[in-house]
Design a protein around this motif. Structure first.
Motif, PDB file in Angstrom:
ATOM      1  N   SER A   7       0.870  -1.176   0.000  1.00  0.00           N
ATOM      2  CA  SER A   7       0.000   0.000   0.000  1.00  0.00           C
ATOM      3  C   SER A   7       0.902   1.219   0.000  1.00  0.00           C
ATOM      4  N   ARG A   8       1.139   1.771  -1.165  1.00  0.00           N
ATOM      5  CA  ARG A   8       2.176   2.792  -1.335  1.00  0.00           C
ATOM      6  C   ARG A   8       1.891   4.044  -0.516  1.00  0.00           C
ATOM      7  N   ALA A   9       0.662   4.529  -0.623  1.00  0.00           N
ATOM      8  CA  ALA A   9       0.320   5.773   0.065  1.00  0.00           C
ATOM      9  C   ALA A   9       0.467   5.615   1.575  1.00  0.00           C
ATOM     10  N   THR A  10       0.016   4.483   2.102  1.00  0.00           N
ATOM     11  CA  THR A  10       0.092   4.253   3.541  1.00  0.00           C
ATOM     12  C   THR A  10       1.535   4.149   4.003  1.00  0.00           C
ATOM     13  N   LEU A  11       2.378   3.492   3.221  1.00  0.00           N
ATOM     14  CA  LEU A  11       3.793   3.362   3.576  1.00  0.00           C
ATOM     15  C   LEU A  11       4.475   4.730   3.604  1.00  0.00           C
ATOM     16  N   ILE A  12       4.155   5.575   2.629  1.00  0.00           N
ATOM     17  CA  ILE A  12       4.743   6.912   2.602  1.00  0.00           C
ATOM     18  C   ILE A  12       4.314   7.712   3.821  1.00  0.00           C
ATOM     19  N   LEU A  13       3.033   7.644   4.157  1.00  0.00           N
ATOM     20  CA  LEU A  13       2.531   8.351   5.336  1.00  0.00           C
ATOM     21  C   LEU A  13       3.198   7.847   6.608  1.00  0.00           C
ATOM     22  N   ALA A  14       3.378   6.522   6.709  1.00  0.00           N
ATOM     23  CA  ALA A  14       4.019   5.947   7.894  1.00  0.00           C
ATOM     24  C   ALA A  14       5.448   6.454   8.041  1.00  0.00           C
ATOM     25  N   CYS A  15       6.178   6.482   6.937  1.00  0.00           N
ATOM     26  CA  CYS A  15       7.563   6.967   6.984  1.00  0.00           C
ATOM     27  C   CYS A  15       7.607   8.445   7.362  1.00  0.00           C
ATOM     28  N   PHE A  16       6.724   9.226   6.759  1.00  0.00           N
ATOM     29  CA  PHE A  16       6.714  10.666   7.019  1.00  0.00           C
ATOM     30  C   PHE A  16       6.362  10.955   8.482  1.00  0.00           C
ATOM     31  N   PHE A  17       5.327  10.287   8.999  1.00  0.00           N
ATOM     32  CA  PHE A  17       4.913  10.527  10.379  1.00  0.00           C
ATOM     33  C   PHE A  17       5.984  10.046  11.355  1.00  0.00           C
ATOM     34  N   THR A  18       6.614   8.917  11.052  1.00  0.00           N
ATOM     35  CA  THR A  18       7.681   8.409  11.913  1.00  0.00           C
ATOM     36  C   THR A  18       8.861   9.376  11.933  1.00  0.00           C
ATOM     37  N   LEU A  19       9.169   9.939  10.792  1.00  0.00           N
ATOM     38  CA  LEU A  19      10.251  10.925  10.715  1.00  0.00           C
ATOM     39  C   LEU A  19       9.923  12.150  11.577  1.00  0.00           C
ATOM     40  N   LEU A  20       8.693  12.652  11.464  1.00  0.00           N
ATOM     41  CA  LEU A  20       8.288  13.792  12.278  1.00  0.00           C
ATOM     42  C   LEU A  20       8.351  13.464  13.762  1.00  0.00           C
ATOM     43  N   GLY A  21       7.873  12.268  14.123  1.00  0.00           N
ATOM     44  CA  GLY A  21       7.913  11.859  15.524  1.00  0.00           C
ATOM     45  C   GLY A  21       9.331  11.752  16.051  1.00  0.00           C
ATOM     46  N   THR A  22      10.222  11.228  15.205  1.00  0.00           N
ATOM     47  CA  THR A  22      11.621  11.098  15.615  1.00  0.00           C
ATOM     48  C   THR A  22      12.264  12.464  15.829  1.00  0.00           C
ATOM     49  N   LEU A  23      11.992  13.380  14.906  1.00  0.00           N
ATOM     50  CA  LEU A  23      12.541  14.731  15.040  1.00  0.00           C
ATOM     51  C   LEU A  23      12.005  15.423  16.288  1.00  0.00           C
ATOM     52  N   TYR A  24      10.714  15.228  16.575  1.00  0.00           N
ATOM     53  CA  TYR A  24      10.132  15.830  17.777  1.00  0.00           C
ATOM     54  C   TYR A  24      10.771  15.254  19.039  1.00  0.00           C
ATOM     55  N   PHE A  25      10.974  13.936  19.052  1.00  0.00           N
ATOM     56  CA  PHE A  25      11.584  13.286  20.212  1.00  0.00           C
ATOM     57  C   PHE A  25      13.008  13.810  20.431  1.00  0.00           C
ATOM     58  N   ILE A  26      13.769  13.916  19.356  1.00  0.00           N
ATOM     59  CA  ILE A  26      15.144  14.400  19.479  1.00  0.00           C
ATOM     60  C   ILE A  26      15.157  15.854  19.947  1.00  0.00           C
ATOM     61  N   TRP A  27      14.247  16.681  19.428  1.00  0.00           N
ATOM     62  CA  TRP A  27      14.195  18.081  19.830  1.00  0.00           C
ATOM     63  C   TRP A  27      13.835  18.223  21.306  1.00  0.00           C
ATOM     64  N   GLN A  28      12.959  17.345  21.784  1.00  0.00           N
ATOM     65  CA  GLN A  28      12.510  17.448  23.165  1.00  0.00           C
ATOM     66  C   GLN A  28      13.521  16.869  24.154  1.00  0.00           C
ATOM     67  N   TYR A  29      14.126  15.739  23.781  1.00  0.00           N
ATOM     68  CA  TYR A  29      14.929  15.007  24.767  1.00  0.00           C
ATOM     69  C   TYR A  29      16.401  14.863  24.392  1.00  0.00           C
ATOM     70  N   ARG A  30      16.781  15.078  23.148  1.00  0.00           N
ATOM     71  CA  ARG A  30      18.178  14.951  22.724  1.00  0.00           C
ATOM     72  C   ARG A  30      18.532  16.130  21.810  1.00  0.00           C
TER      73      ARG A  30
END
Length: 712
Positions: A309-332
């Protein structure tokens, strides 16, 4: 100013909240009854469907245990949509299933809990269902919207209904088609069951100290089982329907659907694991649970990739990237710049690899949809992106049509369940593709909710989801369940996995957990004194009057605007059906020299009660020359056109009996028919849908049954 019982306005608001909760409970009761009647109907007609088995199994789970029974229910729920097909594929057990068979599981679980509360001897088992007023408000809105859509559908069909017809469709809602007049009933029942799950699970979750574990452990187990099955399907093809065996088949294997009916619904289920479990991972204190959660997350990502499911995979990667950046900004935060630099370098490598593949396309052979995209880019350049977009199910055209339809009725929309049917009307959606397909869903669940329920409905449903965020004293408690819900909802940005109603119920399970955390530790409700004026009637009442007035006006005038004119879908000339039925307009070409026509009517089809309530009228005309319809209008209850007729006859029936319609013209008028365009046209005042009156499952829009037609 503090919210107290001494404030009269707040007492009125409290009564209103109780009213919303009561309406919500009434809709949930109706939904459970509908499932029970559907299951009973299946049994008495000796139809072998898996639904009644789900109902009985869930009833046992609800009766014999609150915690472990709830866990079993949550584990089984996302496995039910396609479990019967996997039984056939792996064990050779053949058993059919009606649409959304998991709804039987939901109804059985609800009945089990309620019976346990009523009949159980243990005081701890007596739990009164708790309906949050915000959810009750949303259900009330959906109920009104569904009723509005049904009334509009009946108007388009120029058909009537009855109490027997309503009960019949409630009992047989599983067989409703997308274009049937009572199709919104299915949506109302699904939402009603979602509200019922919140109401019955909330007391148990509020009492439990381990409410997160109570929901997430069986949820993860279900994701793990579905992911493993998806991996097996991708490697072997076992359990896939024949239509998917050659769909996106590449070097990574077949597609994967797990226990879902399609790849997008399966990807939506896996998104709960790939994205939604990180909140629980950080919240749990047990190392074993953390390891198990990481295992499920890994399996979910692998299964998501294999679903293709191409669209879903792209959304998952994008949201995970945003979440990772938020986590690093908050805690690292010290590592944030390094991470950004690494992402830029990685992006450059990806772009470089893409351009390299454009010049060495043979290296991309076997990569499925990626190969197609690269070939289009190589052939058309950047313009190929527009072509590639069409590989995503024609979404740009669907979204354009959706906003166009919403702009016609922005406040209350088309009515719940109306998108598919109305999108097929080319003069409304202005989409040749949707008209050719016969209608389609929006491929974006949020957009579909907006178009069907308007701004008011969208706001109320969003309020029901977000209200706990403003109620809870400690919002961090809500993070695991909100993130889990976000994972499920992500799949509905470019798809509509919530149309698989088991996934909608799963969202309700997570929402019940959110409400449990919020209500167990709510904020102290206070309003600063300089804002108290906004809570006085002098400000509230005018706003409500304007809102209700404009909404009522939109609804009223919708019945006199396209596409909701009376008879739009029936007052159209069509040939006789194989069994002799006309539509609302029946045309007969008259040979040169014709003196008259005789139509033998076999039956009217309508019930005696319907004919007494609304007699059927007909007008037959003989016309000459080119028949060009003018502005359609009603005259004396009949549909007429701005075109003169040589002769006409008017008939009225109040009982169902065979009739002969005979019409002749004079000798002087025969000369006017000396061309090949003379016609006899029979127009009815209404149409007849057998299903709408509870006569049968036949949902065709019919006129009268003709035995024979003779010209002389």
């Amino acid at each position: 100013m503090t919210y107290t019982a001494n404030n009269p306005y707040l007492r009125y608001f409290a009564r209103l909240k109780h009213l919303f909760s009561a309406f919500g409970l009434a809709i949930t009761f109706l939904s459970v009854i509908a499932i029970g009647l559907s299951a009973f109907n299946t049994v008495i007609h000796q139809q072998q469907f898996i639904g009644p088995a789900y109902l009985i199994a869930a009833l046992i789970l609800g009766w014999f245990g609150s915690s472990w029974g709830m866990g079993g229910f949550i584990f089984l729920l996302p496995l039910t949509p396609n479990f019967h097909a996997q039984l056939q594929a792996f064990l050779g057990i053949s058993i059919a299933a009606q649409p959304n068979p998991g709804l039987d599981l939901v109804a059985g679980f609800i009945v089990g809990i309620v019976l346990r509360s009523i009949l159980g001897k243990n005081p701890a088992s007596k739990q009164i269902p708790c309906m949050p007023w915000q959810v009750g408000l949303a259900l009330s809105l959906i109920g009104f919207s569904a009723c509005l859509a049904i009334v509009r559908n009946l108007r388009q069909s120029a058909a009537s209904t009855s109490f027997e017809g309503i009960f019949f469709n409630l009992t047989n809602f599983r067989s409703l088609g997308w274009h049937d007049d009572f199709m919104p009933l299915g949506d109302l029942i699904a939402y009603g069951l979602a509200g019922a799950i919140i109401a019955v699970m909330l007391p148990t979750l509020m009492k439990s100290e381990k409410r997160n574990r109570l929901v997430f452990q069986p949820l993860m187990a279900g994701i793990g089982v579905a992911a493993i099955l998806g991996i097996i399907q991708a490697v072997t093809g076992y359990g896939l329907p024949e239509a998917l065996l050659n769909f996106r088949n590449d070097r990574f294997g077949f597609v994967a659907i797990g226990f879902q009916p399609d790849i997008h619904a399966f990807a939506g289920h896996m998104l709960i694991g790939a994205v939604g479990l990180w909140g629980y991972f950080f919240a749990t204190k047990s190392k074993d649970e953390k390891y198990f959660t990481l295992l499920i997350i890994g399996l979910a990502w692998l299964a998501l990739l294999l679903s293709k499911s191409r669209a879903t995979l792209i959304l998952a990667c994008f949201f995970t990237l945003l979440g990772t950046l938020y986590f690093i900004w908050q805690y690292r935060r010290a590592y944030f710049k390094r991470v950004i630099l690494s992402l830029i370098v990685l992006g450059l490598f990806v772009l470089g690899g893409l351009f390299y593949l454009l010049n060495h396309r043979e290296l991309a052979t076997g990569l499925g949809w990626l190969t197609q995209l690269i070939n289009k880019l190589n052939q058309f350049g950047i313009a190929g992106l527009g072509e590639a977009t069409q590989n995503f199910g024609g979404r740009p055209e669907i979204y354009t049509a959706a906003f166009r339809m919403w702009s016609e009725f922005p406040l209350m929309g088309l009515g719940q369940g109306g998108f598919f049917r109305q999108s097929a009307e080319i003069n409304f959606s202005y989409s040749f593709m949707l008209a050719r397909w016969g209608g389609e869903n929006a491929h974006n669940y949020f957009l579909q909710v907006l178009v069907e329920n308007g701004l008011i409905g969208f706001a109320i449903m969003g309020f029901a989801v977000m209200a706990p965020f403003f109620i809870a004293a400690n919002r961090r408690d809500l993070l695991p369940s909100y993130l889990g819900l976000t994972g499920l909802l992500l799949a509905n940005i470019l798809a509509h996995s919530l149309l698989i109603r088991e996934n909608l119920i799963l969202a309700a399970v997570l929402l019940s957990l959110i409400y449990a955390w919020a209500l167990i530790n709510p904020k102290v409700k206070q309003v600063r004194s300089n804002f108290h004026l906004f809570y006085k009637p002098i400000f509230v009442i005018p706003v409500l009057i304007v809102l209700f007035g404009t909404t009522a006006f939109e609804i009223y005038q919708s019945f006199y605007r396209f596409p909701y004119q009376t008879g739009l879908n029936c007052m159209v000339a069509r040939p006789l059906t194989n069994d002799g039925w006309t539509s609302g307009i029946f045309e007969v070409a008259l040979p040169i020299g014709t003196k008259g026509i005789e139509i033998d009517i076999n039956q009217l089809g309508r019930t005696p009660a319907d004919l007494l309530r609304r007699p059927l009228g007909a007008r037959i005309d003989i016309v000459s020359g080119k028949w060009v319809p003018g502005f359609r209008k009603a005259e004396e209850g009949y549909y007429s056109y701005d075109h003169p007729s040589l002769a006409h006859g008017i008939y009225l029936w109040q009982e169902n009996r065979p009739t002969k319609l005979k019409l002749t013209i004079t000798e002087s008028q025969i000369a006017e028919l000396n061309n090949d365009k003379g016609k006899a046209i029979l127009r009815l005042t209404s149409c007849f849908v057998p299903r709408d009156l509870g006569v049968s499952l036949d949902s065709r829009r019919l006129g009268i049954q003709v035995q024979q037609v003779q010209t002389f």
